[in-house]
Design a protein around this motif. Structure first.
Motif, PDB file in Angstrom:
ATOM      1  N   ASN A   1       1.093  -0.805   0.300  1.00  0.00           N
ATOM      2  CA  ASN A   1       0.000  -0.295   0.006  1.00  0.00           C
ATOM      3  C   ASN A   1       1.334   1.409   0.285  1.00  0.00           C
ATOM      4  N   ILE A   2       2.147   1.065   1.175  1.00  0.00           N
ATOM      5  CA  ILE A   2       2.928   1.784   0.919  1.00  0.00           C
ATOM      6  C   ILE A   2       3.829   2.539  -0.832  1.00  0.00           C
ATOM      7  N   ILE A   3       4.370   1.292  -0.615  1.00  0.00           N
ATOM      8  CA  ILE A   3       5.154   1.896  -1.770  1.00  0.00           C
ATOM      9  C   ILE A   3       4.035   2.379  -3.276  1.00  0.00           C
ATOM     10  N   SER A   4       2.679   1.487  -3.354  1.00  0.00           N
ATOM     11  CA  SER A   4       1.322   2.430  -4.300  1.00  0.00           C
ATOM     12  C   SER A   4       2.185   3.640  -4.322  1.00  0.00           C
ATOM     13  N   LYS A   5       1.171   4.269  -2.952  1.00  0.00           N
ATOM     14  CA  LYS A   5       0.676   5.644  -2.832  1.00  0.00           C
ATOM     15  C   LYS A   5       1.876   6.395  -3.317  1.00  0.00           C
ATOM     16  N   ALA A   6       3.065   5.852  -2.905  1.00  0.00           N
ATOM     17  CA  ALA A   6       4.484   6.472  -2.894  1.00  0.00           C
ATOM     18  C   ALA A   6       4.764   7.064  -4.089  1.00  0.00           C
ATOM     19  N   ALA A   7       4.344   5.678  -5.068  1.00  0.00           N
ATOM     20  CA  ALA A   7       4.653   5.842  -6.305  1.00  0.00           C
ATOM     21  C   ALA A   7       3.992   6.944  -6.792  1.00  0.00           C
ATOM     22  N   GLU A   8       2.257   6.223  -7.225  1.00  0.00           N
ATOM     23  CA  GLU A   8       1.282   7.461  -7.753  1.00  0.00           C
ATOM     24  C   GLU A   8       1.750   8.956  -7.167  1.00  0.00           C
ATOM     25  N   LEU A   9       2.896   9.262  -5.820  1.00  0.00           N
ATOM     26  CA  LEU A   9       2.795  10.716  -5.802  1.00  0.00           C
ATOM     27  C   LEU A   9       4.475  11.226  -6.427  1.00  0.00           C
ATOM     28  N   GLY A  10       5.126  10.036  -6.990  1.00  0.00           N
ATOM     29  CA  GLY A  10       6.311  10.189  -7.792  1.00  0.00           C
ATOM     30  C   GLY A  10       7.304  10.094  -6.469  1.00  0.00           C
ATOM     31  N   LEU A  11       7.029   9.082  -5.388  1.00  0.00           N
ATOM     32  CA  LEU A  11       8.354   8.693  -4.344  1.00  0.00           C
ATOM     33  C   LEU A  11       9.305   7.461  -4.923  1.00  0.00           C
ATOM     34  N   ASP A  12      10.322   7.635  -4.928  1.00  0.00           N
ATOM     35  CA  ASP A  12      11.527   6.935  -5.726  1.00  0.00           C
ATOM     36  C   ASP A  12      11.426   5.865  -4.100  1.00  0.00           C
ATOM     37  N   ILE A  13      10.941   4.544  -3.815  1.00  0.00           N
ATOM     38  CA  ILE A  13      10.878   3.772  -2.883  1.00  0.00           C
ATOM     39  C   ILE A  13      10.901   2.760  -3.072  1.00  0.00           C
ATOM     40  N   ASN A  14      11.262   1.672  -1.909  1.00  0.00           N
ATOM     41  CA  ASN A  14      10.736   0.656  -2.802  1.00  0.00           C
ATOM     42  C   ASN A  14      10.945  -0.774  -1.525  1.00  0.00           C
ATOM     43  N   ASN A  15      10.976  -2.037  -2.097  1.00  0.00           N
ATOM     44  CA  ASN A  15      10.914  -2.630  -0.759  1.00  0.00           C
ATOM     45  C   ASN A  15      11.560  -2.869   0.030  1.00  0.00           C
ATOM     46  N   ASN A  16      12.633  -2.657  -0.028  1.00  0.00           N
ATOM     47  CA  ASN A  16      13.439  -2.848   0.886  1.00  0.00           C
ATOM     48  C   ASN A  16      14.062  -1.361   1.487  1.00  0.00           C
ATOM     49  N   ASN A  17      12.831  -0.456   1.101  1.00  0.00           N
ATOM     50  CA  ASN A  17      13.596   0.800   1.727  1.00  0.00           C
ATOM     51  C   ASN A  17      12.926   0.960   3.305  1.00  0.00           C
ATOM     52  N   GLU A  18      13.809   0.524   4.058  1.00  0.00           N
ATOM     53  CA  GLU A  18      13.293   1.095   6.003  1.00  0.00           C
ATOM     54  C   GLU A  18      12.606   1.618   6.406  1.00  0.00           C
ATOM     55  N   LYS A  19      12.769   2.822   5.225  1.00  0.00           N
ATOM     56  CA  LYS A  19      11.439   4.018   5.460  1.00  0.00           C
ATOM     57  C   LYS A  19      10.355   3.938   5.156  1.00  0.00           C
ATOM     58  N   THR A  20      10.292   2.712   4.366  1.00  0.00           N
ATOM     59  CA  THR A  20       8.780   2.289   4.180  1.00  0.00           C
ATOM     60  C   THR A  20       8.052   1.981   5.159  1.00  0.00           C
ATOM     61  N   LYS A  21       9.096   0.762   6.129  1.00  0.00           N
ATOM     62  CA  LYS A  21       8.357  -0.123   7.415  1.00  0.00           C
ATOM     63  C   LYS A  21       8.572   1.078   8.481  1.00  0.00           C
ATOM     64  N   GLU A  22       9.018   2.163   8.245  1.00  0.00           N
ATOM     65  CA  GLU A  22       9.423   3.662   9.407  1.00  0.00           C
ATOM     66  C   GLU A  22       7.633   4.013   9.250  1.00  0.00           C
ATOM     67  N   ILE A  23       7.392   4.241   7.811  1.00  0.00           N
ATOM     68  CA  ILE A  23       6.059   4.903   7.640  1.00  0.00           C
ATOM     69  C   ILE A  23       4.588   3.450   7.871  1.00  0.00           C
ATOM     70  N   MET A  24       5.067   2.887   7.552  1.00  0.00           N
ATOM     71  CA  MET A  24       3.681   2.476   8.094  1.00  0.00           C
ATOM     72  C   MET A  24       3.712   1.925   9.611  1.00  0.00           C
ATOM     73  N   ASN A  25       4.534   1.972  10.350  1.00  0.00           N
ATOM     74  CA  ASN A  25       3.999   1.611  11.335  1.00  0.00           C
ATOM     75  C   ASN A  25       4.485   3.022  11.992  1.00  0.00           C
ATOM     76  N   ARG A  26       3.960   3.938  11.794  1.00  0.00           N
ATOM     77  CA  ARG A  26       4.016   5.422  12.123  1.00  0.00           C
ATOM     78  C   ARG A  26       2.495   6.040  11.844  1.00  0.00           C
TER      79      ARG A  26
END
Length: 537
Positions: A337-362
């Motif tokens: 969900n986070i990756i798809s939403k971020a991609a929709e906004l043009g943010l460059d992230i991937n499955n292994n990005n620790e920032k993704t896990k941080e945001i999900m927990n937040r």
């Protein structure tokens, strides 16, 4: 495609009989033009002699060159009278429309009970009325009221009513499930029998009292009906009419009938939402095809699958009806969900990005506190952009103060706000008709001197929800604010044990989101972008 289905829209007539719906002549003109752009074949404007608004509408609509056939509504002549002298029929002819729909009884029970006349006189009323319209050169449709109930009670008489209209030259015989109590199997069987008995084209007009209006309409088309009557968003009396926003795509995308040109089918969602705005009726988010959640995905497993192929959880492409896929981010979300939403906004992230896990927990932590982001996309976008360093707040709040006073003139609310805008302190005060309105006015007053376009933004909806009712007056509340401006609308959320603070959070997010988009549109160049915290990507 197979044969064409004529789409007959009665939003401006039958739809206005829905509870809470009242359209001015201006409203009706706006909707008529929108329906015409959608490509419906008939637009029923109302009864040209029943009330001032309809009379005005029929006079003013002549100035517009509609492609659809504008249709007037009326009833068969009065009992024991002459069609050529019937005031209602004369007003229909005088309106100058090319087509008319007349409602007439097809149920013997109604003839005796409602009309209080003989069965023979009712048949004469039907025949004389349609003969009169055809003599005037008009296309004429017979809305056979209570046809299905009448057929089940006395099939010979119900068919006799249809035959009288056909003998007089009626162009369409529209079978009405007026009480909305007939089942799809019955509809299919009865329409099939009528088609076997009569050569005149058949239409269908259903009501939704059993939540079957759409299903009944589709069953009638399968049995041979070639005109479909209904309303946008299913507006109508009691439980509503058949919903054209579901019927049209079902017929065209699922059953291979031709209803609208493909490019106009793609405007269905915008048409539905436009009509809901004019009618001042909120659309259910889960409304099929055109609802905001019709193609929204929340579960992490679902999102992971649709990222591979949307067909895994979407029955049609949302773009075919002018809608769009939405990925919801919530405590149920996975990384997909986070990756798809971020991609929709043009943010460059991937499955292994620790920032993704941080945001999900937040996000999960915030939703545990009572936040909900699935209905507050703007707050979610701010959260994601800030987490990935794509946005820094354009202004900082130093403090705010609310003063509420009761005077002889009534309650007065005043808000005092201190902001820091690009290093400059701003201190303003404003009054409002309540604490939240005062805060809104003070915040707007502070920012408009730096960003004049703030004047074009207004709060269009404000909702407060108690999160845990058992805590009574100490309960947390969630405030959802919808704002409109800049040719767009967006929603933001705030949560607190204090309704003013929750409202303030939602207001701040709303203005920050608006300013972020203003800056993205108006400011170019790396130096200016860096100053306000936006990187080019």
């Amino acid at each position: 495609m197979s044969s064409t289905i004529s789409i007959f829209d009665t939003t401006l007539r039958d739809g206005t009989q829905g509870e809470g719906i009242s359209l001015s002549a201006d409203d009706k003109l706006k909707i008529a033009l929108k329906l015409d752009a959608l490509g419906v074949h008939y637009i029923e404007g109302g009864n040209p002699g029943s009330n001032g608004k309809d009379i005005e509408f029929f006079q003013r609509v002549k100035a517009f060159n509609l492609s659809a056939k504008l249709t007037a509504f009326g009833s068969t002549r009065r009992k024991n009278s002459i069609a050529e002298q019937d005031a209602s029929l004369l007003r229909i002819v005088e309106s100058g429309v090319p087509a008319a729909t007349l409602v007439g009884k097809a149920w013997d029970f109604h003839v005796h009970t409602a009309l209080q006349t003989t069965l023979e006189e009712n048949l004469a009323m039907i025949h004389d009325s349609f003969a009169f319209l055809k003599m005037k050169g008009m296309e004429a449709m017979y809305d056979a009221e209570h046809f299905f109930d009448g057929y089940k009670h006395n099939p010979d008489y119900a068919l006799a009513a249809l035959r009288k209209a056909a003998e007089a030259g009626a162009d369409w015989l529209v079978l009405c499930d007026t009480n909305g109590g007939t089942l799809p199997g019955e509809i299919r069987e009865i329409v099939g029998r009528v088609r076997a008995e009569l050569d005149t084209p058949i239409g269908i007009h259903t009501h939704n009292d059993c939540e079957l209006a759409v299903a009944n309409t589709l069953a009638a088309v399968e049995a041979g009906a070639r005109q479909v009557q209904g309303t946008i968003n299913g507006y109508g009396e009691r439980c509503g009419n058949a919903n054209l926003c579901s019927i049209i795509p079902n017929l065209q995308l699922k059953m291979n009938y031709s209803c609208l040109p493909e490019e106009q089918l793609g405007t269905l969602t915008s048409t539905a939402r436009y009509v809901s705005e004019i009618a001042n009726v909120h659309m259910p988010v889960g409304q099929a095809y055109v609802g905001n959640a019709a193609f929204a995905h929340k579960g992490g497993i679902h999102v992971s699958a649709i990222m591979k192929d949307a067909k895994t959880y979407e029955h049609v492409q949302p773009e075919l009806v002018g809608n769009k896929q939405r990925i919801l981010v919530s405590e149920l979300a996975g990384q997909s969900n986070i990756i798809s939403k971020a991609a929709e906004l043009g943010l460059d992230i991937n499955n292994n990005n620790e920032k993704t896990k941080e945001i999900m927990n937040r996000i999960k932590e915030l939703e545990h506190q009572g936040y909900q982001f699935e209905g507050a996309d703007a707050s979610m976008e701010l959260l994601l952009r800030e987490a990935f360093g794509e946005f820094k707040p354009i202004f900082q709040v130093e403090s705010f103060k609310i003063h509420v006073e009761r005077t002889q003139a009534g309650m007065i609310s005043e808000a005092i706000v201190k902001l820091n805008v690009d290093g400059q302190q701003v201190h303003t005060a404003a009054e409002g008709n309540g604490p939240v309105n005062a805060l809104d006015n003070a915040l707007r007053k502070s920012l408009v001197q730096f960003f004049p376009q703030i004047d074009s933004i207004h709060l269009s909806d404000y909702k407060v929800r108690v999160i845990d009712e058992k805590d009574a007056t100490a309960a947390k509340v969630r405030v959802l604010v919808e704002s409109t401006g800049l040719d767009n609308s967006w929603s933001t959320v705030g949560v607190s044990g204090n309704v003013i603070e929750a409202s303030w959070e939602a207001l701040i997010d709303s203005f920050r989101y608006a300013l972020m988009n203003m800056v993205k549109l108006e400011i170019s160049g790396n130096e200016k972008s860096e100053r306000i915290g936006l990187s080019n990507h």
